[in-house]
Design a protein around this motif. Structure first.
Motif, PDB file in Angstrom:
ATOM      1  N   GLN A  55      38.199   3.992 -31.829  1.00  0.00           N
ATOM      2  CA  GLN A  55      39.253   4.561 -32.678  1.00  0.00           C
ATOM      3  C   GLN A  55      39.328   6.037 -32.351  1.00  0.00           C
ATOM      4  O   GLN A  55      38.374   6.776 -32.562  1.00  0.00           O
ATOM      5  N   GLY A  56      40.477   6.462 -31.830  1.00  0.00           N
ATOM      6  CA  GLY A  56      40.617   7.828 -31.367  1.00  0.00           C
ATOM      7  C   GLY A  56      40.644   7.861 -29.849  1.00  0.00           C
ATOM      8  O   GLY A  56      40.405   6.856 -29.180  1.00  0.00           O
ATOM      9  N   ARG A  57      40.942   9.023 -29.310  1.00  0.00           N
ATOM     10  CA  ARG A  57      40.935   9.183 -27.848  1.00  0.00           C
ATOM     11  C   ARG A  57      39.527   9.483 -27.371  1.00  0.00           C
ATOM     12  O   ARG A  57      38.815  10.283 -27.977  1.00  0.00           O
ATOM     13  N   TRP A  77      37.487  14.282 -29.653  1.00  0.00           N
ATOM     14  CA  TRP A  77      38.423  14.489 -30.761  1.00  0.00           C
ATOM     15  C   TRP A  77      37.765  14.255 -32.128  1.00  0.00           C
ATOM     16  O   TRP A  77      36.884  13.407 -32.259  1.00  0.00           O
ATOM     17  N   PRO A  78      38.184  14.999 -33.147  1.00  0.00           N
ATOM     18  CA  PRO A  78      37.590  14.833 -34.480  1.00  0.00           C
ATOM     19  C   PRO A  78      37.896  13.477 -35.087  1.00  0.00           C
ATOM     20  O   PRO A  78      38.964  12.897 -34.856  1.00  0.00           O
ATOM     21  N   GLY A 283      48.967  16.029 -24.722  1.00  0.00           N
ATOM     22  CA  GLY A 283      48.817  15.367 -23.432  1.00  0.00           C
ATOM     23  C   GLY A 283      47.398  15.227 -22.936  1.00  0.00           C
ATOM     24  O   GLY A 283      47.169  14.656 -21.858  1.00  0.00           O
ATOM     25  N   ARG A 284      46.415  15.731 -23.687  1.00  0.00           N
ATOM     26  CA  ARG A 284      45.024  15.692 -23.216  1.00  0.00           C
ATOM     27  C   ARG A 284      44.313  14.414 -23.643  1.00  0.00           C
ATOM     28  O   ARG A 284      44.358  14.038 -24.822  1.00  0.00           O
ATOM     29  N   GLN A 285      43.626  13.784 -22.718  1.00  0.00           N
ATOM     30  CA  GLN A 285      42.762  12.654 -23.058  1.00  0.00           C
ATOM     31  C   GLN A 285      41.463  13.163 -23.665  1.00  0.00           C
ATOM     32  O   GLN A 285      40.952  12.617 -24.641  1.00  0.00           O
ATOM     33  N   VAL A 286      40.916  14.206 -23.070  1.00  0.00           N
ATOM     34  CA  VAL A 286      39.697  14.858 -23.564  1.00  0.00           C
ATOM     35  C   VAL A 286      40.104  16.211 -24.136  1.00  0.00           C
ATOM     36  O   VAL A 286      40.754  17.014 -23.455  1.00  0.00           O
ATOM     37  N   ARG A 290      41.531  20.624 -20.031  1.00  0.00           N
ATOM     38  CA  ARG A 290      42.968  20.703 -19.755  1.00  0.00           C
ATOM     39  C   ARG A 290      43.392  19.744 -18.640  1.00  0.00           C
ATOM     40  O   ARG A 290      44.550  19.301 -18.602  1.00  0.00           O
ATOM     41  N   SER A 291      42.478  19.404 -17.749  1.00  0.00           N
ATOM     42  CA  SER A 291      42.825  18.560 -16.598  1.00  0.00           C
ATOM     43  C   SER A 291      42.660  17.070 -16.873  1.00  0.00           C
ATOM     44  O   SER A 291      43.127  16.242 -16.090  1.00  0.00           O
ATOM     45  N   ARG A 292      42.008  16.689 -17.972  1.00  0.00           N
ATOM     46  CA  ARG A 292      41.834  15.270 -18.303  1.00  0.00           C
ATOM     47  C   ARG A 292      43.019  14.838 -19.164  1.00  0.00           C
ATOM     48  O   ARG A 292      43.000  14.971 -20.378  1.00  0.00           O
ATOM     49  N   ARG A 293      44.052  14.322 -18.525  1.00  0.00           N
ATOM     50  CA  ARG A 293      45.307  14.005 -19.191  1.00  0.00           C
ATOM     51  C   ARG A 293      45.384  12.537 -19.586  1.00  0.00           C
ATOM     52  O   ARG A 293      44.691  11.681 -19.014  1.00  0.00           O
ATOM     53  N   VAL A 294      46.229  12.235 -20.555  1.00  0.00           N
ATOM     54  CA  VAL A 294      46.494  10.851 -20.925  1.00  0.00           C
ATOM     55  C   VAL A 294      47.237  10.191 -19.765  1.00  0.00           C
ATOM     56  O   VAL A 294      48.291  10.664 -19.329  1.00  0.00           O
TER      57      VAL A 294
END
Length: 442
Positions: A55-57, A77-78, A283-286, A290-294
């Protein structure tokens, strides 16, 4: 002579048939052995064979066909959670903090639940960057483990490296939580009011740090990580009211449509990383990378998106952004949300001026924030965006006492969640009882 040859042929045929039967039996035995070894979840300690529902990214590999993830898995992510199921009397987990950078620390806090009962809350910090958690003495039968990240990304990001069972234990296909089974999904986007910053701070923990947070020491937190519980912030509470899955895309200090938050005295590239805008975070997966994008937004599509930020766009000593430019940027963001998620219901929340005057904004800034938010909604309606709604929160019942670090308490978060939930029931009456395709197929 003919009879002897016939007898020899019969004997040879019988021998061949026996050999074939033996080979067939051997092949069946080999297949059974391989199935036991490879297809069944291993109970050997340290094999990392747990099947995980998220649950969550997260950072890590998630099978888009089943929705299941494996190890290692990166918490950033929180309020993000993972779930696994197992048999056995003992389970242990090892989590390690990523090295600190200029933009996030090594402090993170987690809560562990076994069979929906809290066992403990554990933290990483500068002197102890590894969590070694263990539950023992469990009864026979099936058990469920949930691990929830209570802190936001700017405090720290942590990798779950191992899940290990004791002798005789076995990982199972995870039990599907009701929130994932409903197919209802809600995304909340925001700032420190969204992550739950300082919402559980009290007299013994709400003590500002003596650390030097001057320019150049960017990775600095004024309040200890123990004062934050993202699971009690208004987003997860609202999701729980509707038995819905959720993602919290938020960062303390984040502005909605300006990338440098209130750090106008810092170099632009530093400010963009320290307090990224929500447009960037989306747009961030992590969270902290900044470079880990969805890579595939269609893998998790919410029906409701709530935007709870905007105040930080007007904080600090910078001139206010031009109204037309600011509104245009946010409308563009809403169009991106529509494109990626197929026109979900979008709710913008407007906080009462009294909440901002607790120490976040001055009177002029608070009034400007609210007027820009109202103009944003007017422009969205004029543009025919009928899926955009606005909740103007009522301060009359909102607890404003006991705030830590100028931020809402858990009681205030619960009030915000109640107001948002009532608004959803009124504006989106079909969603609370709707059913949607599940992401996890277990």
């Amino acid at each position: 002579m003919l009879g002897s040859r016939s007898s020899w042929r019969s004997s040879r045929l019988a021998t061949v048939m026996r050999i074939k039967r033996c080979m067939a039996v051997a092949l069946v035995c080999l297949c059974c052995f391989l199935w036991v070894v490879y297809a069944q979840p291993s109970s050997r300690p340290g094999t990392g064979s747990a099947q995980l529902l998220t649950q969550g990214r997260f950072g890590g590999a998630v099978d888009e066909m089943t929705g299941l993830a494996g190890l290692p898995l990166l918490f950033s992510w929180p309020a993000s959670s993972l779930h696994t199921s197992f048999t056995g009397t003992t389970i242990s987990a090892t989590l390690s903090a990523l090295p600190a950078t200029a933009f996030y620390d090594v402090s993170s806090r987690f809560r562990f639940y076994v069979d929906e009962q809290q066992t403990s809350a554990e933290s990483t910090d500068i002197g102890n960057t590894v969590i070694r958690w263990k539950a023992t003495g469990l009864g026979p039968g099936r058990h469920n483990l949930t691990i929830t990240k209570l802190s936001e990304a700017s405090y720290g990001q942590v990798s779950l490296n191992t899940l290990t069972l004791g002798a005789g234990g076995r990982f199972l296909t995870p039990t599907l939580p009701p929130a994932l089974a409903s197919g209802r999904r809600i995304m909340v986007i925001g700032d420190s009011f969204t992550v739950g910053l300082a919402n559980v701070g009290n007299a013994s923990t709400c003590i500002p740090s003596t650390a030097d947070c001057s320019e150049g020491n960017f990775n600095c937190h004024q309040l200890p990580v123990e004062t934050e519980d993202a699971s009690l912030s208004w987003g997860p509470l609202t999701a729980a009211n509707f038995t819905a899955d959720y993602q919290v895309i938020a960062w303390s200090g984040a502005a909605l449509a300006r990338e440098s938050g209130d750090h106008s005295n810092l170099p632009q590239e530093v400010a963009q990383e320290l307090t990224p805008s929500d447009i960037e975070l989306f747009g961030r997966q992590v969270a902290g990378n900044r470079s880990r994008r969805v890579g595939n937004f269609s893998a998790w599509v919410p029906q409701v998106v709530v935007i709870g930020s905007g105040g930080n766009d007007f904080r600090g000593g910078r001139p206010f952004p031009p109204l037309d430019e600011w509104v245009s940027n946010v409308i563009g963001f809403m169009n991106t949300i529509n494109q990626e998620f197929g026109n979900p219901e979008i709710i913008t929340m407007v906080y009462p001026a009294e909440t901002m005057l607790q120490g976040i904004l001055d009177a002029t800034q608070a009034e400007t924030y609210r007027s820009y938010m109202f103009s944003l909604h007017d422009e969205a309606q004029a543009a025919g965006m009928t899926n955009v709604h606005q909740l103007v929160m009522d301060v009359s019942s909102m607890p404003l006492e006991g705030w830590c670090g100028s931020h809402p308490t858990a009681a205030t978060d619960a009030n915000i969640a109640a107001q948002l939930s009532a608004f959803i029931v009124e504006e989106l009456p079909h969603w609370p009882s709707s059913r949607h395709p599940m992401i996890a197929h277990v």
